[in-house]
Design a protein around this motif. Structure first.
Motif, PDB file in Angstrom:
ATOM      1  N   GLY A  57      41.416 -13.378  44.697  1.00 52.76           N
ATOM      2  CA  GLY A  57      40.974 -13.476  43.483  1.00 52.76           C
ATOM      3  C   GLY A  57      39.421 -13.383  43.336  1.00 52.76           C
ATOM      4  N   LEU A 109      45.276  -0.750  32.039  1.00 59.07           N
ATOM      5  CA  LEU A 109      46.057   0.204  32.845  1.00 59.07           C
ATOM      6  C   LEU A 109      46.817   1.246  32.117  1.00 59.07           C
ATOM      7  N   ASN A 147      44.538  -4.727  29.835  1.00 60.43           N
ATOM      8  CA  ASN A 147      44.063  -4.789  31.241  1.00 60.43           C
ATOM      9  C   ASN A 147      43.390  -3.477  31.749  1.00 60.43           C
ATOM     10  N   HIS A 180      37.414  -0.413  35.686  1.00 62.26           N
ATOM     11  CA  HIS A 180      38.088  -1.589  36.226  1.00 62.26           C
ATOM     12  C   HIS A 180      37.301  -2.605  36.986  1.00 62.26           C
ATOM     13  N   LYS A 181      36.158  -2.122  37.439  1.00 63.58           N
ATOM     14  CA  LYS A 181      34.938  -3.177  38.006  1.00 63.58           C
ATOM     15  C   LYS A 181      34.570  -4.096  36.878  1.00 63.58           C
ATOM     16  N   SER A 234      37.572  -6.392  35.790  1.00 68.32           N
ATOM     17  CA  SER A 234      37.944  -7.176  36.617  1.00 68.32           C
ATOM     18  C   SER A 234      36.910  -8.667  36.483  1.00 68.32           C
ATOM     19  N   GLN A 278      39.506 -15.813  39.848  1.00 65.14           N
ATOM     20  CA  GLN A 278      38.931 -14.741  39.650  1.00 65.14           C
ATOM     21  C   GLN A 278      37.815 -14.916  38.399  1.00 65.14           C
ATOM     22  N   THR A 287      37.555 -11.351  44.898  1.00 65.80           N
ATOM     23  CA  THR A 287      37.257  -9.898  45.309  1.00 65.80           C
ATOM     24  C   THR A 287      35.923  -9.164  44.289  1.00 65.80           C
ATOM     25  N   PRO A 288      36.180  -9.585  43.095  1.00 68.86           N
ATOM     26  CA  PRO A 288      35.047  -8.828  42.183  1.00 68.86           C
ATOM     27  C   PRO A 288      33.737  -9.466  42.596  1.00 68.86           C
ATOM     28  N   TYR A 289      33.759 -10.611  43.437  1.00 69.34           N
ATOM     29  CA  TYR A 289      32.427 -11.270  43.593  1.00 69.34           C
ATOM     30  C   TYR A 289      31.903 -11.044  45.000  1.00 69.34           C
TER      31      TYR A 289
END
Lengths: 330, 235
Positions: free
Chosen positions: B98, B49, B47, B69-70, B73, B153, B100-102
């Motif tokens: 979930g 992290l 991931n 991270h973008k 995601s 997501q 959020t990225p879109y």
């Protein structure tokens, strides 16, 4: 937006001009509607009524709206950033930062620091520096209660330093600072309203761009990161906007406690949501409504006793915060 | 989908070694190993992290070290072992995060977003939870909601850190069979860590185990309980 949220927001929006009207007309000197009309459209500074509207009543009303909204937004930002319902610009020492910077400026006797720009600049720098100090602590102090204690300690430390400064300053600057320190909405002059409004609108404008990352931040910092939210930058932007809003208020009104702590919690209880669009609008409106109401009370009591606004917000706010704490334990 | 090459996973010191391993779409893999052997760290590394000690991981033929991270995601979703629920947050709104990225700059959900959210809800069979608060549902229901959020997501890879740890037996079986069908029916690449050796073997789930003496990750489709107990736990 849910229907219930929309209705509540519309009610608050309708209440705003109603309370504003009461706020403008409650003063000891009765003003006619002609005074209000002429003050805007046909101003003559030889008329006492018109002068009163333009130089005192209106700036005071605008300041109540600006201060109430700003502190409530600042509190909301802090509470979501630190995932802590008891966070706020006051308790975390951001106001203290603005205070000590203003104290240093006023008590130094250097005239540049008592100008509008000088004052606001000092307060913003002070708020910003203390905001980053708290942010720095938050990276190590993971326990939310400990972070609050750190904030309170920063506050105590700063007020001790401020007291120390007072003992060595001249009588004149001491008087200026003491009056400022009691917190008041009526120190603002018409000429200052322009710059205050600009900063206020900037703060609100940028807050709207935080809605999306704040919604994600509710899940925690790592989860937000995995949703593509740039958490590191976000933290810095939140602190800058909080400092801007809280610093602005502190510069012109002095310290006003509990608005930033109580109003965001009231909004959460009322709207029962984590959608920050609703919470942001709610805090803007309820913050303004709350501080206008408190100031109506101050004005209503004026014939009998002069109560600083900070006293009213604390008398109402502190029991409410205790109520929130007890409610969470239950 | 996920390719490991001479990967060393850990913090300053390597904990776990993966010489060469490909995990493909349409496959589910259960990570089994003793506590402290690097299961969570491996998932964190996928991931983005946790940086690798050495070697590389490629996701969709791109090095994780080169992805921010973008980017990640859109490729990997993550489900933690326990979602505690959040005050005033409805299940639907939680799953919607979930997306959020879109979503646009203000996080406004489009009709496509609502379709994907509802699709995730239907896949997990939790339509009845949509309007409930995340704090007023059971641990099992919360875990299903968390998986629905990961599904919303729309990533080719879903990683889960001990998603069954806090569930009762029936919910463990339910979550694992849902994950298995997500791999088969929606061609997801699913990696989860688990201590439910018995259920995983019974369901014939492919296993990646961490050999406790060599600290190597080993892929097997024909694991037996005795082999796992011996190699992972030295029993």
């Amino acid at each position: 937006m849910e229907k219930r949220h929309r209705i509540l927001l519309i009610i608050a929006l309708v209440l705003l001009p109603v309370l504003a009207y009461f706020h403008l007309t409650i003063g000891q000197i009765q003003l006619s509607s002609a005074d209000f009309y002429n003050a805007f459209f046909n101003y003559s500074d030889s008329e006492t009524g018109q002068l009163l509207v333009r130089e005192f009543r209106l700036p005071r009303l605008i300041m109540a709206i600006v201060a109430g909204s700003s502190l409530a937004i600042a509190g909301m930002l802090m509470q979501t950033l630190f995932k802590n319902p008891l966070a706020g610009p006051y308790i975390l020492g951001i106001n203290s930062g603005a205070s000590i910077a203003v104290a240093l400026g006023t008590l130094s006797g250097i005239s540049m620091f008592s100008s509008n720009i000088g004052l606001i600049g000092l307060a913003l720098i002070g708020a910003l520096v203390f905001g980053f100090i708290v942010l720095g602590f938050s990276l190590f102090v993971r326990n939310s209660l400990s972070l609050l204690l750190v904030g309170i300690m920063i506050g105590s430390f700063t007020s001790a330093i401020t007291s120390l400064l007072q003992t060595i300053s001249s009588a004149d600057s001491l008087k200026v600072f003491t009056i400022w320190g009691m917190g008041s909405l009526q120190q603002v002059e018409l000429s200052q309203i322009g710059i205050i409004t600009v900063f206020f609108i900037l703060g609100i404008f940028f807050s709207f761009f935080l809605i999306k990352p704040l919604n994600a931040l509710v899940l925690g910092e790592n989860a937000s990161l995995l949703l593509g939210v740039p958490v590191k930058n976000l933290r810095i932007i939140i602190i800058v906007i909080t400092a801007l809003l809280a610093g602005l208020v502190t510069a012109f009104c002095g310290p006003i406690a509990f608005v930033g702590l109580a109003i965001p919690n009231l909004c959460k209880m009322l709207f029962k949501t984590q959608q920050h669009l609703v919470l942001l609008l709610g805090n803007i409106l309820l913050g303004a409504l709350f501080l206008i109401s408190c100031d109506i009370l101050v004005q209503g009591l004026e014939p009998f006793i002069l109560v600083p606004i900070n006293v009213i917000t604390s008398i109402v706010g502190a029991p409410f915060v205790i109520f929130i704490i007890l409610k969470r334990l239950a | 989908m996920i390719e490991f090459k001479n990967t060393q996973i850990g913090y300053q010191q390597p904990l776990l070694f993966i010489d060469e391993l490909n995990l493909n779409s349409g496959e589910i893999h259960v990570l089994i190993g003793a506590n402290g052997k690097g299961k969570t760290t491996l998932l964190k590394s996928i991931n983005g992290l946790q940086a690798l000690v050495s070697g590389q991981i490629e996701i969709d033929h791109r090095l994780t070290s080169a992805l921010n991270h973008k980017d990640l995601s859109n490729l990997v979703a993550f489900v933690s072992s326990k979602f505690e629920g959040i005050e005033h947050l409805k299940v639907y709104d939680f799953i919607a995060l979930g997306r959020t990225p879109y979503t646009n700059l203000f996080g406004r959900l489009s009709s496509e977003d609502h379709i994907q959210i509802q699709h995730a809800i239907n896949t997990l069979g939790i339509d009845y939870l949509s309007d409930k608060l995340t704090t007023e549902i059971s641990d099992g229901e919360r875990q299903l909601s968390a998986i629905a959020r990961a599904l919303a997501q729309e990533t080719p890879i879903i990683t889960l850190d001990e998603p069954t740890a806090f569930l009762d037996y029936a919910n463990r079986v339910k979550v694992l069979s849902i994950l298995k069908s997500l791999a088969t029916n929606q061609h997801k690449c699913i990696v989860l860590s688990s201590h439910d050796i018995d259920i995983c073997l019974e369901m014939n789930l492919p296993i990646l185990y961490i050999d406790s003496s060599s600290n190597h990750l080993i892929k097997t489709n024909t694991a037996s309980k005795s082999l796992l107990l011996q190699h992972c736990f030295g029993m």
